[in-house]
Design a protein around this motif. Structure first.
Motif, PDB file in Angstrom:
ATOM      1  N   UNK A  97       0.866  -1.179   0.000  1.00 16.17           N
ATOM      2  CA  UNK A  97       0.000   0.000   0.000  1.00 16.17           C
ATOM      3  C   UNK A  97       0.895   1.219   0.000  1.00 16.17           C
ATOM      4  N   UNK A  98       0.686   2.139  -0.942  1.00  9.89           N
ATOM      5  CA  UNK A  98       1.532   3.317  -1.078  1.00  9.89           C
ATOM      6  C   UNK A  98       0.684   4.579  -1.082  1.00  9.89           C
ATOM      7  N   UNK A  99       1.210   5.617  -0.439  1.00  9.17           N
ATOM      8  CA  UNK A  99       0.627   6.959  -0.463  1.00  9.17           C
ATOM      9  C   UNK A  99       1.696   7.871  -1.060  1.00  9.17           C
ATOM     10  N   UNK A 100       1.379   8.510  -2.197  1.00  7.79           N
ATOM     11  CA  UNK A 100       2.378   9.231  -2.981  1.00  7.79           C
ATOM     12  C   UNK A 100       1.932  10.660  -3.251  1.00  7.79           C
ATOM     13  N   UNK A 101       2.918  11.501  -3.595  1.00  2.00           N
ATOM     14  CA  UNK A 101       2.600  12.875  -3.972  1.00  2.00           C
ATOM     15  C   UNK A 101       1.788  12.932  -5.261  1.00  2.00           C
ATOM     16  N   UNK A 102       2.131  12.065  -6.199  1.00  2.00           N
ATOM     17  CA  UNK A 102       1.444  12.064  -7.480  1.00  2.00           C
ATOM     18  C   UNK A 102       2.042  12.989  -8.506  1.00  2.00           C
ATOM     19  N   UNK A 154       4.331  18.662  -3.071  1.00  2.00           N
ATOM     20  CA  UNK A 154       3.076  18.349  -3.744  1.00  2.00           C
ATOM     21  C   UNK A 154       2.478  19.654  -4.241  1.00  2.00           C
ATOM     22  N   UNK A 155       2.421  19.838  -5.551  1.00  2.00           N
ATOM     23  CA  UNK A 155       2.047  21.141  -6.095  1.00  2.00           C
ATOM     24  C   UNK A 155       0.564  21.451  -5.989  1.00  2.00           C
ATOM     25  N   UNK A 156      -0.315  20.437  -5.913  1.00  2.00           N
ATOM     26  CA  UNK A 156      -1.750  20.726  -5.866  1.00  2.00           C
ATOM     27  C   UNK A 156      -2.434  20.209  -4.600  1.00  2.00           C
ATOM     28  N   UNK A 157      -1.682  19.612  -3.687  1.00  2.00           N
ATOM     29  CA  UNK A 157      -2.254  19.159  -2.420  1.00  2.00           C
ATOM     30  C   UNK A 157      -3.005  17.847  -2.479  1.00  2.00           C
ATOM     31  N   UNK A 158      -3.116  17.230  -3.652  1.00  2.00           N
ATOM     32  CA  UNK A 158      -3.819  15.958  -3.793  1.00  2.00           C
ATOM     33  C   UNK A 158      -2.817  14.809  -3.742  1.00  2.00           C
ATOM     34  N   UNK A 159      -3.186  13.721  -3.069  1.00  2.00           N
ATOM     35  CA  UNK A 159      -2.323  12.556  -2.945  1.00  2.00           C
ATOM     36  C   UNK A 159      -2.787  11.440  -3.881  1.00  2.00           C
ATOM     37  N   UNK A 160      -1.889  10.534  -4.125  1.00  2.22           N
ATOM     38  CA  UNK A 160      -2.169   9.367  -4.968  1.00  2.22           C
ATOM     39  C   UNK A 160      -2.079   8.123  -4.092  1.00  2.22           C
ATOM     40  N   UNK A 161      -3.073   7.227  -4.192  1.00  2.37           N
ATOM     41  CA  UNK A 161      -3.129   6.012  -3.374  1.00  2.37           C
ATOM     42  C   UNK A 161      -3.037   4.793  -4.289  1.00  2.37           C
ATOM     43  N   UNK A 162      -2.137   3.885  -3.953  1.00  5.10           N
ATOM     44  CA  UNK A 162      -1.946   2.692  -4.759  1.00  5.10           C
ATOM     45  C   UNK A 162      -1.880   1.456  -3.865  1.00  5.10           C
ATOM     46  N   UNK A 163      -2.364   0.355  -4.382  1.00  7.44           N
ATOM     47  CA  UNK A 163      -2.311  -0.923  -3.665  1.00  7.44           C
ATOM     48  C   UNK A 163      -1.991  -2.028  -4.666  1.00  7.44           C
ATOM     49  N   UNK A 164      -1.272  -3.027  -4.190  1.00  4.24           N
ATOM     50  CA  UNK A 164      -0.904  -4.157  -5.044  1.00  4.24           C
ATOM     51  C   UNK A 164      -0.865  -5.427  -4.213  1.00  4.24           C
TER      52      UNK A 164
END
Length: 406
Positions: A187-192, A200-210
């Motif tokens: 499980x990863x939480x990234x800047x995107x 993080x230029x827009x304040x939104x995060x990216x969530x990934x799971x594998x």
């Protein structure tokens, strides 16, 4: 963002709940023999020192691409000079350090105008198969991209994984290994924002799971050669993210008539991977799908300018996209000469964005790795592009590459 993505993320989080070991009957442990004490002290003393590892990779490539006639033009381009070029690829240097449960990794590339950082992270093992990683590392969406370049069976990765993998990013990753690494969840939480960004230029995060499952024992993707034992890997991945995207609708018939159409795009992506190897033959298939939905900016001036809800929805639908693709790869290690492999791959890419061409690519390759530090590869590549508003064009090229590991 969809039941599949929610299910993958929820399953991963549930698996991280610590399960206490079963309370068995106490047993008596015999004291260790005295002869083992010096060895134990020696190992303990050795474990206090950090271990350093370093290495480098260099790839030297030659490309030959004959000229192909474009049926949409008057000129016959088939008579033009063929394209030939030499290129240095993947000039990389990496340094790793290990100390007890801590691991540090740095990997840099020097094959462009300026040196750049590929990976730079620290990883800490917490016990019970759980580890935490922070820094810059590869995203989780594609097994093809997670495979290191030194162990690729063809010279290049598939087109669809290059388009949809997202490559590297900065953030935090949690990994859980279970059942002797037959089940691995991440499980990863990234800047995107991609690699080599400070924030993080827009304040939104990216969530990934594998989730990767190896039912018949650990399936080593980064492995020289193809083993004889039957091994299978099943992988599922999902990603959710929001990206700021300000769009303004401007009327073509009434100059000055405009309003803010969208504020951001919500995207989700799923991929599935299946691989099996047996008696020197390996087959891989990976499927990708990405959906992008525009987020309405809710501009109050829209109704004042007389833009109807139906017309507004039509404009929003222009930015609702679905991208998809897959690749299938088959490799065979020659039984009478194990360092040689024959590889074939077919890839299809469907962008569905009204701008990018659709592509189908077929590749045939030959790889020879006489030593661990040297690998020679040859690939014949055929590409068919369905161009928007233009005639379909087909071309081919031949790639040769020498890869050195030091």
């Amino acid at each position: 963002h969809g039941p599949f993505s929610i299910l993958v993320v929820a399953g991963f989080l549930g698996s991280l709940i610590a399960i206490s070991p079963s309370q068995g009957v106490a047993t008596t442990v015999e004291p260790a023999a005295k002869t083992a004490e010096p060895a134990a002290k020696k190992n303990k003393k050795k474990s206090k020192k950090a271990r350093f590892e370093w290495g480098s990779q260099l790839q030297f490539r030659h490309t030959f691409a004959p000229s192909v006639d474009d049926p949409t033009t008057v000129k016959d381009e088939a008579g033009d000079a063929d394209i030939q070029s030499f290129q240095l690829r993947r000039i990389q240097l990496w340094v790793n350090a290990r100390h007890k449960r801590l691991r540090l990794k740095t990997k840099m590339a020097f094959d462009k105008a300026k040196p750049r950082i590929l990976s730079a992270y620290g990883q800490l093992k917490l016990g019970s198969g759980l580890s935490v990683r922070v820094g810059q590392f590869k995203r989780l969406g594609s097994q093809d991209y997670l495979t290191t370049s030194a162990h690729m069976r063809l010279i290049e990765r598939s087109l669809v994984s290059e388009k949809l993998s997202g490559k590297r990013d900065v953030g935090l990753l949690m990994r859980k290994r279970m059942f002797s690494s037959r089940l691995v969840m991440r499980l990863a939480v990234l800047n995107g924002n991609g690699p080599n960004t400070l924030g993080n230029d827009d304040g939104h995060l990216r969530y990934e799971a594998r989730v990767d499952v190896d039912p018949l024992g650990r399936y080593r993707i980064d492995k020289r050669g193809i083993g004889r034992k039957l091994k299978v890997r099943i992988g599922l991945a999902a990603a959710l993210w929001r990206q700021a995207q300000d769009r303004v609708w401007v009327s073509a018939s009434a100059p000055g008539k405009n309003y803010r159409l969208t504020a951001a795009d919500d995207s989700q992506q799923q991929s599935a991977f299946l691989a099996a190897r047996y008696r020197g033959i390996e087959a891989r298939v990976e499927v990708f799908r990405r959906q992008t939905s525009p987020l309405d900016a809710d501009d109050a001036t829209r109704t004042a300018q007389g833009v109807s809800d139906a017309q507004h929805q039509t404009e929003l639908d222009k930015y609702a996209l679905t991208r998809s693709g897959l690749y299938a790869q088959l490799a065979w290690r020659l039984p009478w000469h194990r360092p040689v492999e024959l590889v074939g791959r077919w890839c299809t890419w469907r962008p569905d964005d009204g701008v990018t061409d659709r592509s189908d690519i077929a590749e045939l390759g030959l790889g020879w790795q006489p030593t661990r530090r040297l690998k020679l590869q040859w690939v014949w590549k055929n590409r068919r592009m369905e161009r928007l508003g233009l005639a379909t064009v087909e071309d081919w090229s031949m790639l040769s590459q020498m890869r050195f590991l030091f």
